[in-house]
Design a protein around this motif. Structure first.
Motif, short mmCIF file in Angstrom:
data_model
loop_
_atom_site.label_atom_id
_atom_site.label_comp_id
_atom_site.label_asym_id
_atom_site.label_seq_id
_atom_site.Cartn_x
_atom_site.Cartn_y
_atom_site.Cartn_z
N ARG A 144 59.26 53.59 34.87
CA ARG A 144 58.98 53.46 36.13
C ARG A 144 58.58 52.03 37.20
NH1 ARG A 144 55.58 58.86 37.13
NH2 ARG A 144 54.60 57.49 39.34
N GLU A 145 58.67 52.13 38.59
CA GLU A 145 58.28 51.01 39.32
C GLU A 145 57.09 50.53 39.56
OE1 GLU A 145 60.60 48.95 43.18
OE2 GLU A 145 61.15 51.99 42.67
N TYR A 181 56.96 44.53 35.62
CA TYR A 181 56.16 45.72 37.19
C TYR A 181 54.94 44.14 37.77
CZ TYR A 181 52.12 47.85 39.59
OH TYR A 181 51.23 47.84 40.16
N ARG A 184 57.53 42.17 39.08
CA ARG A 184 58.85 43.13 40.40
C ARG A 184 57.64 42.90 41.39
NH1 ARG A 184 59.98 46.95 37.16
NH2 ARG A 184 57.92 48.24 37.41
#
Length: 213
Positions: A144-145, A181, A184
């Motif tokens: 998942r982003e 995550y 990112r």
């Protein structure tokens, strides 16, 4: 609106939300150790707990607690799409994640680990909680982003809290999806800008406190 903040404290999450929304806001720095504003005035009349964030709205009333401030900011700027619409299942999930970040990570893990006055046994007890909580995140963020389908105020809050790992002896690389995550989100231009500003302010604050000691 005006945000009362302390550099690299949890108020960074609200700064990120305001920047993501393109909001016009003032930023009032607080020395949370001395509970004073930069002009020397007492901060307790603003927040009786002496904590940030506190948000003075355009209507003049004061809002505290991240779990209240962040949805409020999102709702003031709906075009930024920082929260799902009220009354939806996705909005309930947003509130769930805000609660998780606030209670299970912010207060239960990082506050004790970052407190230099905490007894050693408190640190040991707290560190035993880390794996379960970050394990929950690891499972959710795998492939998942973001926490939800797109970036929301909850991601700004989670990034802010995970940023404390480097100061508290928590190695995020043990949870690869969480670590990825964090890195990112850190690359988002708005997040990177907000973080860089607060890192610089934090360094200035440390230098000022050292000179006054």
């Amino acid at each position: 609106m005006d945000l009362y903040f302390a550099p690299l404290a949890c108020s960074l999450a609200t700064r990120i939300a305001l920047y993501e929304a393109g909001a016009q806001a003032g930023f009032i720095q607080v020395d949370t150790k001395r509970k004073r504003l930069r002009d020397g005035s007492d901060f307790y009349p603003v927040n009786a707990l002496g904590q940030v964030p506190a948000l003075r709205t355009d209507e003049g009333w004061l809002l505290t607690e991240n779990t209240a401030i962040m949805p409020y900011v999102a709702d003031q700027f709906p075009s930024a799409q920082l929260a799902p619409p009220a009354g939806t299942a996705e909005r309930a999930k947003l509130q769930q994640w805000l609660g998780f970040i606030s209670t299970e990570l912010h207060k239960a893990v990082f506050v004790p680990l970052l407190d230099p006055q905490a007894p050693a046994d408190v640190g040991d007890y707290t560190r035993r909680k880390v794996a379960l909580r970050l394990g929950v995140l690891q499972k959710h963020l795998d492939k998942r982003e973001f926490l939800l389908d797109s970036f929301t105020v909850a991601d700004g809050y989670l990034f802010t809290v995970l940023n404390w790992a480097q100061y508290s002896g928590v190695d995020l690389s043990q949870w690869p999806a969480v670590d990825a995550y964090y890195r990112r989100v850190a690359q988002r231009p708005v997040v990177a800008s907000a973080l860089a500003e607060e890192v610089a302010l934090h360094r200035e604050e440390l230098a000022r406190q050292s000179a006054e000691a």
